[in-house]
Design an enzyme around this catalytic site. Structure first.
Site, PDB file in Angstrom:
ATOM      1  N   SER A   1       0.844  -1.193   0.000  1.00  0.00           N
ATOM      2  CA  SER A   1       0.000   0.000   0.000  1.00  0.00           C
ATOM      3  C   SER A   1       0.886   1.251   0.000  1.00  0.00           C
ATOM      4  CB  SER A   1      -0.965  -0.044   1.181  1.00  0.00           C
ATOM      5  OG  SER A   1      -2.000   0.897   1.029  1.00  0.00           O
TER       6      SER A   1
ATOM      7  N   GLU B   1      -9.608  -5.359  -3.860  1.00  0.00           N
ATOM      8  CA  GLU B   1      -8.865  -4.376  -3.065  1.00  0.00           C
ATOM      9  C   GLU B   1      -9.801  -3.394  -2.358  1.00  0.00           C
ATOM     10  OE1 GLU B   1      -5.623  -3.904  -2.505  1.00  0.00           O
ATOM     11  OE2 GLU B   1      -4.466  -4.794  -4.143  1.00  0.00           O
TER      12      GLU B   1
ATOM     13  N   HIS C   1      -8.070  -5.401   0.373  1.00  0.00           N
ATOM     14  CA  HIS C   1      -6.777  -4.767   0.615  1.00  0.00           C
ATOM     15  C   HIS C   1      -6.177  -5.309   1.916  1.00  0.00           C
ATOM     16  CE1 HIS C   1      -3.974  -1.506  -0.141  1.00  0.00           C
ATOM     17  NE2 HIS C   1      -4.149  -0.993   1.067  1.00  0.00           N
TER      18      HIS C   1
END
Length: 457
Positions: free
Chosen positions: A201, A326, A389
């Site tokens: 990320s 995600e 995610h």
């Protein structure tokens, strides 16, 4: 307690059986043993020179410094992803002096490949000292040295206020930590010439940025970027200044901006949540977002992908990963009909993560660099989550116990999780050591124009 939590109950830190000492230029460190690995926590890669100042030189000390317990993380608010990921043990242990790295190694002798990990957290949360990123399992299973780093977050890391703060302090932190690792990792059994920089990320964003940084890019050859949020680009100095002015005004320091250096940190954290929205209301071109790194400052390129390609010279090796849903981590609370929700999740995931990842890999492939892509698509028992995610993090680190309260894993089959962890972790470790995630049992195709990727489910 869920069945999952009962199935994964291991001690976070093992009791020290024998005194473990390592000597570096700064002095001697006393570590501990964690899952059979020599572990050194809270090693300072720099000194705290004060809020908004550049990180100072790494300190020295007399005698032996205790490095047996995790240190603090930099000041931050609670993560907005906790309903999906669960709580991060240790996140309440915060300090503005958290300029630390942590090291896990099988032995102080030898010359092993090194994994330098940069945590994510939307540029405003996270920390290398958190149990989520314990490197013992990786070090043990791969016979590698693992390093995790903490760097300044939010306004503390990126405030641009002339005469008070010079912008990308967090980039300076990461560069200092990377140089520290290059210079000192041999003392922990690591090879400074075989370093892989990796992150997820915001950590993936910094990994890509460092790969296109004029100074940092020379310090490593391989990189791993998981869930790269490439749709977020560095902001201009003009916009950064607008954000800084909004923050100063929110804190009541407009007449004397320098006072922001002495404002209680809790007030700064609160204001950095509201200031971007107020700045956006005054300047329609400034989107309400966290404090992002600034283009042109501390070597941060305006166009990340272009810089990475230019500095790679066709000789970099890059592994990237995305998850199949995600955006579910961010959108699951929306009250939408399920078909519309699924479409929204797919579209948002493509825009923020998938398309920028594919674009970077294709550009790197054209230069001759070896690049690989995986899609982690194992589905959470919580159907709205899918493969959200961060879902691949516990599998990569093999720290399933440290994620025992994660809603995204609740109700999962423990043996299936172990098998998936072995597969993903094995691929990552092979890439770190050899530049390719392939094994005799599983060949990973290089990513090229036909968008070949490996699916992990």
């Amino acid at each position: 307690m869920s069945n999952f939590a009962r199935n994964f109950r291991f001690p976070t830190v093992w009791h020290m059986k024998n005194e473990i000492l390592a000597t570096i230029a700064q002095g001697t460190l006393r570590g501990t043993e964690e899952e059979g690995m020599m572990t050194f926590y809270r090693i300072p890669y720099g000194t705290n020179a004060g809020r908004f100042h550049e990180v100072g030189a790494a300190p020295t000390w007399e005698g032996t410094r205790d490095a047996s317990e995790p240190g603090p993380v930099f000041p931050q608010n609670k993560s907005r992803l906790s309903p999906v990921l669960g709580n991060k043990p240790g996140e309440e242990f915060q300090s503005e002096d958290a300029f630390h790295v942590n090291v896990w190694t099988p032995s102080l002798a030898g010359s092993r490949a090194v994994l330098f990990w940069i945590h994510g957290g939307a540029w405003v949360t996270g920390g290398g000292a958190l149990p989520w990123y314990r490197g013992a399992n990786l070090a043990k299973n791969g016979d590698v040295v693992v390093v995790t780093v903490s760097y300044r977050l939010g306004a503390l890391g990126t405030l641009n206020l002339p005469g008070v703060a010079n912008g990308n302090m967090a980039v300076g932190d990461l560069l200092a930590a990377l140089k520290w690792t290059k210079e000192n990792i041999a003392a922990f059994g690591g090879d400074p010439d075989r370093m892989t920089v990796a992150g997820q990320s915001a950590g993936a964003w910094y990994t890509v940025m460092l790969s296109g940084h004029p100074e940092a890019s020379k310090l490593f050859k391989r990189s791993i970027a998981l869930s790269y949020p490439g749709s977020f680009t560095p902001i201009s100095k003009e916009r950064a200044t607008e954000l800084a002015e909004a923050l100063v005004e929110e804190l009541g320091c407009k007449d004397n901006p320098a006072r922001i250096a002495d404002v209680p940190i809790a007030d700064v954290l609160k204001a950095q949540e509201t200031a971007p929205k107020k700045a956006a209301s005054k300047h329609h071109h400034l989107a309400p977002s966290s404090f992002l790194p600034i283009a042109g400052d501390h070597g941060v390129p305006e166009k990340l992908e272009e810089a990475v390609v230019n500095y790679s010279g066709g000789s970099k090796e890059l592994m990237m990963g995305v998850t199949s849903e995600e955006a579910a981590a961010f959108l699951h609370k929306l009250s939408l009909p399920k078909p519309i929700y699924r479409v929204a999740v797919k579209l948002a995931g493509k825009k923020v993560f998938e398309k920028p990842t594919e674009h970077l890999l294709e550009a790197m492939n054209e230069t001759g660099s070896k690049v690989y892509l995986y899609c982690f698509s194992w589905q959470s028992p919580k159907r709205l989550f899918g493969a959200p995610h961060c879902i691949d993090l516990p599998f990569m680190f093999g720290n399933l116990d440290d994620w025992a309260d994660a809603p995204m894993l609740e109700g999962a089959d423990a043996e299936k999780l172990r098998q998936l962890s072995q597969r993903l972790q094995g691929a990552v470790l092979r890439f770190v050591k050899n530049g390719s995630p392939s094994s005799e049992e599983e060949a990973w195709p290089e990513y090229c124009g036909d968008k070949e990727m490996t699916v992990i489910a």
